[in-house]
Enzyme design. Sequence first.
Site, PDB file in Angstrom:
ATOM      1  N   THR B  33      10.394 -15.947  -3.199  1.00  0.00           N
ATOM      2  CA  THR B  33       9.045 -15.542  -3.573  1.00  0.00           C
ATOM      3  C   THR B  33       8.708 -14.183  -2.987  1.00  0.00           C
ATOM      4  O   THR B  33       9.237 -13.795  -1.928  1.00  0.00           O
ATOM      5  CB  THR B  33       8.017 -16.601  -3.106  1.00  0.00           C
ATOM      6  OG1 THR B  33       6.716 -16.238  -3.570  1.00  0.00           O
ATOM      7  CG2 THR B  33       7.991 -16.716  -1.590  1.00  0.00           C
ATOM      8  N   CYS B  39       5.773  -1.973  -6.161  1.00  0.00           N
ATOM      9  CA  CYS B  39       7.191  -2.295  -5.977  1.00  0.00           C
ATOM     10  C   CYS B  39       7.739  -3.054  -7.184  1.00  0.00           C
ATOM     11  O   CYS B  39       6.995  -3.596  -7.998  1.00  0.00           O
ATOM     12  CB  CYS B  39       7.385  -3.164  -4.745  1.00  0.00           C
ATOM     13  SG  CYS B  39       7.147  -2.322  -3.177  1.00  0.00           S
ATOM     14  N   HIS B  56      13.697  -6.544  -3.746  1.00  0.00           N
ATOM     15  CA  HIS B  56      12.318  -6.050  -3.727  1.00  0.00           C
ATOM     16  C   HIS B  56      12.377  -4.623  -3.197  1.00  0.00           C
ATOM     17  O   HIS B  56      12.732  -4.416  -2.044  1.00  0.00           O
ATOM     18  CB  HIS B  56      11.496  -6.966  -2.816  1.00  0.00           C
ATOM     19  CG  HIS B  56      10.057  -6.559  -2.618  1.00  0.00           C
ATOM     20  ND1 HIS B  56       9.119  -7.419  -2.100  1.00  0.00           N
ATOM     21  CD2 HIS B  56       9.396  -5.394  -2.844  1.00  0.00           C
ATOM     22  CE1 HIS B  56       7.944  -6.812  -2.011  1.00  0.00           C
ATOM     23  NE2 HIS B  56       8.095  -5.559  -2.456  1.00  0.00           N
TER      24      HIS B  56
END
Lengths: 124, 183
Positions: B33, B39, B56
């Site tokens: 998650t 981003c 990420h």
Amino acid sequence: MSQNINVLTVDDSASMRALLKAALTSRGYEVVQAVDGVDALEWLDRNPGVDVIVTDINMPRMDGFGLIEALRGQSRFRDCPILVLSTESSDEKKARARSAGATGWIVKPFDADKLDSALRRVTH
Amino acid sequence: MKYQPVPSEIGPERITVMQGQAHVGSGRSEILTTVLGSCIACCLYDPVAQVGGMNHFLLAEPQGGRGTVSDETYGLYLMEVLINEMMKKGASKSRMKAHIYGGANMHAGMTRIGDANAAFASKFLNDESIALVHRDVGGESARRVDFDPVMGRSRCRTVERVAAPTQTPTLRPQKVRGDVELF
């Protein structure tokens, strides 16, 4: 400018090949590229050779370790500088590369100036 | 917005993927998650090996960073880390399918860095011949993404602006900035 230095880069990532080519050609290197170890060996079989090889480690068909071992088994590449350029940075992987005959190890993400400096050092 | 539901059974471990990280599923029941502003999170999945992972990243450097070349290098780095770690667990790059999320332009009038991040991710996947099967990028809202790395299913929800992560890039790990070691 590093004119007349021929570099073979070996990397399965098209994006990384493009970035390497841009970084090296802008600094005067002549660049040829292969997509994995097998492709590199086939190109080198058909051509007179290069001044230095920069290879990734994790690649399909033949990885960087296999490529280094195969090249060091051929007399004409026994003294050719081979630099590893990899996201890996463990001592274990570096030791394996050194044992296979690599000249040095550069950690990605690469700094173009540091790569240039390393290439000059190993080719002079 | 198109949703791909994540199983709601109680139990899966939730692992937060922070900016600058890549995480590949262990094979156990877990949910990766993250919360995104400008981003990008790229979720990759190999349906045959049932191996998935998420990264990420934000291309922009902190102040004092170098130029656009190193920016792109950093994005490539995090994509390559994710792909390599998946391949170590049996995935094949040629079978990978991608979802990308994020890339919001959170502040009107400022540089549209979210668009640049999303464009980078799309171009990377196209150049690497990785199928992009779902994208939810752009806009002005932050997103929360949940990804099941075993089943390859994801869920993306918009979240309140106040819950969005800071737009300031975190410092990147200096130990992996092109260190050279000659043997």
